[in-house]
Design a protein around this motif. Sequence first.
Motif, PDB file in Angstrom:
ATOM      1  N   LEU A  26       0.853  -1.177   0.000  1.00  0.00           N
ATOM      2  CA  LEU A  26       0.000   0.000   0.000  1.00  0.00           C
ATOM      3  C   LEU A  26       0.893   1.232   0.000  1.00  0.00           C
ATOM      4  N   GLY A  27       0.986   1.869  -1.155  1.00  0.00           N
ATOM      5  CA  GLY A  27       1.815   3.062  -1.267  1.00  0.00           C
ATOM      6  C   GLY A  27       3.289   2.797  -1.089  1.00  0.00           C
ATOM      7  N   GLY A  28       3.748   1.607  -1.461  1.00  0.00           N
ATOM      8  CA  GLY A  28       5.174   1.297  -1.401  1.00  0.00           C
ATOM      9  C   GLY A  28       5.641   0.660  -0.107  1.00  0.00           C
ATOM     10  N   CYS A  29       4.711   0.375   0.805  1.00  0.00           N
ATOM     11  CA  CYS A  29       5.074  -0.350   2.029  1.00  0.00           C
ATOM     12  C   CYS A  29       3.940  -1.301   2.379  1.00  0.00           C
ATOM     13  N   ALA A  30       4.206  -2.194   3.311  1.00  0.00           N
ATOM     14  CA  ALA A  30       3.164  -3.125   3.743  1.00  0.00           C
ATOM     15  C   ALA A  30       2.062  -2.368   4.487  1.00  0.00           C
ATOM     16  N   LEU A  31       0.840  -2.855   4.350  1.00  0.00           N
ATOM     17  CA  LEU A  31      -0.298  -2.260   5.050  1.00  0.00           C
ATOM     18  C   LEU A  31      -0.006  -2.094   6.540  1.00  0.00           C
ATOM     19  N   ILE A  32       0.507  -3.127   7.186  1.00  0.00           N
ATOM     20  CA  ILE A  32       0.754  -3.066   8.621  1.00  0.00           C
ATOM     21  C   ILE A  32       1.827  -2.031   8.955  1.00  0.00           C
ATOM     22  N   ALA A 223     -10.139   9.256   6.047  1.00  0.00           N
ATOM     23  CA  ALA A 223      -9.967   9.627   4.640  1.00  0.00           C
ATOM     24  C   ALA A 223     -10.178   8.456   3.697  1.00  0.00           C
ATOM     25  N   GLY A 224     -10.162   7.237   4.216  1.00  0.00           N
ATOM     26  CA  GLY A 224     -10.311   6.069   3.366  1.00  0.00           C
ATOM     27  C   GLY A 224     -10.789   4.877   4.180  1.00  0.00           C
ATOM     28  N   ARG A 237      -5.389   2.348  -2.324  1.00  0.00           N
ATOM     29  CA  ARG A 237      -4.249   2.668  -3.180  1.00  0.00           C
ATOM     30  C   ARG A 237      -4.525   3.910  -4.017  1.00  0.00           C
ATOM     31  N   ALA A 238      -5.747   4.022  -4.544  1.00  0.00           N
ATOM     32  CA  ALA A 238      -6.094   5.179  -5.366  1.00  0.00           C
ATOM     33  C   ALA A 238      -6.070   6.463  -4.544  1.00  0.00           C
ATOM     34  N   ILE A 239      -6.536   6.391  -3.310  1.00  0.00           N
ATOM     35  CA  ILE A 239      -6.541   7.565  -2.434  1.00  0.00           C
ATOM     36  C   ILE A 239      -5.114   8.011  -2.135  1.00  0.00           C
ATOM     37  N   ILE A 240      -4.242   7.054  -1.843  1.00  0.00           N
ATOM     38  CA  ILE A 240      -2.863   7.388  -1.473  1.00  0.00           C
ATOM     39  C   ILE A 240      -2.080   7.936  -2.660  1.00  0.00           C
ATOM     40  N   GLU A 245      -0.525  11.766   2.044  1.00  0.00           N
ATOM     41  CA  GLU A 245      -0.678  12.079   3.472  1.00  0.00           C
ATOM     42  C   GLU A 245      -2.084  11.810   3.983  1.00  0.00           C
ATOM     43  N   ALA A 246      -2.942  11.260   3.151  1.00  0.00           N
ATOM     44  CA  ALA A 246      -4.351  11.028   3.549  1.00  0.00           C
ATOM     45  C   ALA A 246      -4.436  10.110   4.756  1.00  0.00           C
TER      46      ALA A 246
END
Length: 246
Positions: A26-32, A223-224, A237-240, A245-246
């Motif tokens: 997610l945005g280049g890193c793991a979700l966690i 924000a998401g 992913r689309a939001i980020i 910074e969302a």
Amino acid sequence: MNQTALCIIPARYGSTRLPAKPLADLGGCALIERVYARASAAQTTAATLVATDDERIAAVITAAGGQAVLTSAELASGTDRVAAVARDHPAEIYVNVQGDEPFVRAADVDRLVRLLRDNPGFAVASLCHPMAPSARDDPNTVKVVCAHNGQALYFSRAPIPYRRQDGPTQTLQHLGLYAYRREFLLDLDALPPSPLAETECLEQLRFLQAGVPMLMGRTEPLAGPSIDTAEDLAQARAIIVHDPEA
């Protein structure tokens, strides 16, 4: 009294709808890792720990400079995972940030800690916000009704309150962050089974049906979405991409 607060992020590897969800990119890193970074920015907590049943998740957090605690894969819920950590990591207050909330705000972690510190008569607190009318009939959106003093009366996947006639009552959406006092977590196993919790598949109803009062604080919508499905992940992913910074 020791007023130390810890933030605990339960993260289970298995997921029926989205396998290996905590490690999803997610945005280049793991979700966690994103959840950890956002939650650990809180000002009121002494530390943030990821409580997981899987060494791969622990390795991601450790590599990011964070702290992970391995807990049993047999634990039934995120709250049980937080309680397991509480036994070995003493504090007065524990904030449970779910590991699938990539848009969690550190300010909400702080809000929950202050809510319990300022209201010693409560052992559990959570958050809610006004709900979009389009979500009233969505069973994946949990609603809550509250007393005048902010105490939760009931949570449901159904649209509550039922609107037989128009009125000023707002429909409130539950935001699944919790704060607990240590004594509540240590006595968690003593809570009786809850037919309401099993019927609605909402763990917090176990607290209410056992007579444990829950204090609800107010906040703003995130924000998401929380991540339960591949569709949620694609939306996040689309939001980020649009707003990192969302």
